[in-house]
Design a protein around this motif. Structure first.
Motif, PDB file in Angstrom:
ATOM      1  N   ARG A   1      45.967  18.716 -96.329  1.00 27.66           N
ATOM      2  CA  ARG A   1      47.211  19.374 -96.427  1.00 27.66           C
ATOM      3  C   ARG A   1      47.716  19.231 -94.966  1.00 27.66           C
ATOM      4  O   ARG A   1      47.097  19.329 -93.853  1.00 27.66           O
ATOM      5  N   LEU A   2      49.038  18.989 -94.738  1.00 29.39           N
ATOM      6  CA  LEU A   2      49.820  18.978 -93.423  1.00 29.39           C
ATOM      7  C   LEU A   2      50.821  19.484 -93.616  1.00 29.39           C
ATOM      8  O   LEU A   2      51.784  19.272 -94.571  1.00 29.39           O
ATOM      9  N   GLY A   3      51.191  20.579 -92.640  1.00 28.45           N
ATOM     10  CA  GLY A   3      52.525  21.423 -92.565  1.00 28.45           C
ATOM     11  C   GLY A   3      53.227  21.503 -91.461  1.00 28.45           C
ATOM     12  O   GLY A   3      52.626  21.559 -90.319  1.00 28.45           O
ATOM     13  N   ILE A   4      54.546  21.299 -91.472  1.00 27.82           N
ATOM     14  CA  ILE A   4      55.299  20.941 -90.537  1.00 27.82           C
ATOM     15  C   ILE A   4      56.524  21.879 -90.528  1.00 27.82           C
ATOM     16  O   ILE A   4      57.326  21.988 -91.560  1.00 27.82           O
ATOM     17  N   GLY A   5      56.919  22.760 -89.551  1.00 29.02           N
ATOM     18  CA  GLY A   5      57.835  23.666 -89.940  1.00 29.02           C
ATOM     19  C   GLY A   5      58.394  24.922 -88.634  1.00 29.02           C
ATOM     20  O   GLY A   5      57.925  24.260 -87.463  1.00 29.02           O
ATOM     21  N   GLY A   6      58.901  25.848 -89.121  1.00 23.99           N
ATOM     22  CA  GLY A   6      58.991  26.906 -88.119  1.00 23.99           C
ATOM     23  C   GLY A   6      58.809  28.078 -88.811  1.00 23.99           C
ATOM     24  O   GLY A   6      58.746  28.416 -89.817  1.00 23.99           O
ATOM     25  N   TYR A   7      59.601  29.081 -88.051  1.00 28.65           N
ATOM     26  CA  TYR A   7      59.701  30.556 -88.502  1.00 28.65           C
ATOM     27  C   TYR A   7      60.606  31.338 -87.585  1.00 28.65           C
ATOM     28  O   TYR A   7      60.956  30.767 -86.317  1.00 28.65           O
ATOM     29  N   GLY A   8      61.026  32.094 -88.268  1.00 28.34           N
ATOM     30  CA  GLY A   8      62.076  33.096 -87.443  1.00 28.34           C
ATOM     31  C   GLY A   8      61.839  34.629 -87.632  1.00 28.34           C
ATOM     32  O   GLY A   8      61.257  34.966 -88.737  1.00 28.34           O
ATOM     33  N   GLY A   9      61.741  35.516 -86.767  1.00 27.04           N
ATOM     34  CA  GLY A   9      61.486  36.872 -87.056  1.00 27.04           C
ATOM     35  C   GLY A   9      62.105  37.877 -86.063  1.00 27.04           C
ATOM     36  O   GLY A   9      62.603  37.404 -85.113  1.00 27.04           O
ATOM     37  N   VAL A  10      61.506  39.307 -86.360  1.00 26.98           N
ATOM     38  CA  VAL A  10      62.169  40.258 -85.582  1.00 26.98           C
ATOM     39  C   VAL A  10      60.761  41.055 -84.838  1.00 26.98           C
ATOM     40  O   VAL A  10      59.951  41.302 -85.823  1.00 26.98           O
ATOM     41  N   ARG A  11      61.159  41.486 -83.749  1.00 25.54           N
ATOM     42  CA  ARG A  11      60.088  42.416 -82.996  1.00 25.54           C
ATOM     43  C   ARG A  11      60.137  43.892 -83.865  1.00 25.54           C
ATOM     44  O   ARG A  11      61.144  44.577 -83.722  1.00 25.54           O
ATOM     45  N   ILE A  12      59.215  44.454 -84.235  1.00 19.88           N
ATOM     46  CA  ILE A  12      58.949  45.709 -84.760  1.00 19.88           C
ATOM     47  C   ILE A  12      58.214  46.647 -84.017  1.00 19.88           C
ATOM     48  O   ILE A  12      58.455  47.902 -84.151  1.00 19.88           O
ATOM     49  N   LYS A  13      57.434  46.202 -83.043  1.00 16.96           N
ATOM     50  CA  LYS A  13      56.888  46.996 -82.233  1.00 16.96           C
ATOM     51  C   LYS A  13      56.126  46.438 -81.063  1.00 16.96           C
ATOM     52  O   LYS A  13      55.704  45.244 -81.088  1.00 16.96           O
ATOM     53  N   SER A  14      56.222  47.146 -79.948  1.00 19.62           N
ATOM     54  CA  SER A  14      55.189  46.633 -78.580  1.00 19.62           C
ATOM     55  C   SER A  14      54.559  47.874 -78.171  1.00 19.62           C
ATOM     56  O   SER A  14      55.221  49.005 -78.186  1.00 19.62           O
ATOM     57  N   LYS A  15      53.596  47.638 -77.797  1.00 17.37           N
ATOM     58  CA  LYS A  15      52.387  48.532 -77.242  1.00 17.37           C
ATOM     59  C   LYS A  15      51.400  48.096 -76.336  1.00 17.37           C
ATOM     60  O   LYS A  15      50.900  46.855 -76.309  1.00 17.37           O
TER      61      LYS A  15
END
Length: 392
Positions: free
Chosen positions: A310-324
């Motif tokens: 299998r070969l996957g090509i793409g991306g993602y988008g998201g939001v930060r919910i926490k930093s510590k």
């Protein structure tokens, strides 16, 4: 639970009817004895299910009572603090600080209480599956190239796939669902994580190459794009990403106004780590080379996924919910641990490119954040490389 009881009663009654039909050639007394025996077995199974359901309900009610009690006690304390503030006994700053302290105490009590009840629930379920029920048998099976334990009912052959978090009512149901045009997977990934600036490489990184890690888990859906061809798929879903960075040279992250810099500590840091957590939506075009399958009678064909390269090509988008940030050091022979929560001027949204290539369930996985990690500190981009499992 009611459905389980109904299904169990239905299965056992079917067996009773079958036994009665087989014994129709025997004497009437033998038939009556066997019917009575089946009725006793049915009543015993029903009692076991009711007892199990009652215990689960009792634990659930206890958890609800714990939450209601602790929230009620917190409200009483907060109301008293509000009254003290209204009567000018404490300042606004003291009110805010005391509220936070009481909220943390309540959250800790709830966490400890829920862990205790979760342990009871886990133990109850474990006993039900492994010891308390004779309806299930377990066996080691190979699914998507992975050795896993599957559990099956003796009469309807129900399958529980632990890695994929799926339950199949029968072998036929398992084959049908795995052959659908859209299937679902549980995804887990881990590996190395780092952050580099444009024009530099990992050798010049400010973060430990082997000490910084990432973790990711989520659920994806895999839809075959062409009706009569298995090569191209659309893969989409949601993931929770944990990106950890450990600075080199005894440094830690220090926020100064709208900038976050790496500062050298006067203590010998045993641990210095910044963790950013994101809720992301990935999308990939997946090339699946799993071959077409033919039914045993040779009259029809169908497709499967995750059974070849299998070969996957793409991306993602998201939001930060926490930093510590976690800092561990030793002072005067005492070990100190500090947890710092905040935004650290980390960018609130992340988006990037990702790809993976592998065989069956396991893949080599790489992702690169196209947005800068920190808002006002130049082009510092997060990059990850590791292994990924897609349990179909």
């Amino acid at each position: 639970m009611q459905k389980i009881i109904v299904y169990t009663i239905f299965i056992v009654l079917s067996l009773v009817n079958k036994v009665v039909a087989q014994e129709s050639k025997g004497t009437s007394s033998n038939r009556i004895k066997k019917i009575e025996k089946r009725k006793e077995e049915l009543q015993s199974k029903k009692n076991q299910l009711v007892s199990f359901g009652k215990k689960v309900e009792e634990i659930s009610l206890a958890m609800e009572y714990l939450l209601a009690r602790e929230k009620g006690e917190l409200k009483v304390v907060v109301d008293s603090l509000e009254n003290a503030h209204n009567s000018n006994t404490i300042s606004k700053e003291q009110l805010k600080e005391l509220k936070e302290i009481e909220a943390e105490k309540t959250a800790k009590k709830i966490e400890i209480g829920l862990e205790r009840y979760n342990s009871k629930l886990d133990s109850l379920i474990q006993n039900k599956v492994e010891m308390g029920s004779k309806e299930f048998t377990s066996q080691l099976d190979t699914i998507n190239g992975k050795k896993v334990y599957t559990y099956s009912k003796k009469h309807n052959a129900a399958y529980f796939e632990v890695p994929a978090l799926k339950i199949y009512s029968s072998v036929a149901d398992k084959l049908e669902r795995k052959s659908k045009r859209t299937t679902s997977q549980f995804v887990f990934a881990l590996g190395l994580n780092n952050a580099i600036t444009k024009g530099n490489n990992l050798e010049n990184s400010d973060f430990r190459v082997w000490g910084s890690h990432f973790y990711e888990w989520g659920v994806t859906y895999n839809s075959r794009i062409f009706n009569n061809h298995n090569l191209l798929h659309a893969k989409y879903g949601f993931s929770v990403m944990y990106n950890n960075l450990r600075p080199t040279d005894n440094r830690y992250f220090q926020k100064i106004g709208d900038q976050t810099l790496l500062a050298t500590s006067s203590f010998d840091l045993q641990e210095s780590r910044l963790r950013n957590v994101y809720l992301a939506v990935p999308f990939h075009l997946e090339f699946d080379f799993s071959p077409k399958k033919t039914s045993k009678d040779g009259t029809s064909s169908y497709f499967r996924t995750h059974e070849s390269i299998r070969l996957g090509i793409g991306g993602y988008g998201g939001v930060r919910i926490k930093s510590k940030q976690l800092i561990h050091y030793e002072e005067n022979g005492d070990k100190e641990k500090t947890k710092q929560k905040g935004d650290f001027n980390v960018t609130d949204f992340n988006y990037g490119l990702s790809t993976y290539i592998g065989y069956k369930a396991i893949s080599l996985y790489c992702k690169y954040d196209m947005n800068q990690l920190l808002k006002n500190n130049g082009d510092l981009n997060n990059v990850s490389l590791g292994l990924r499992w897609d349990w179909n």
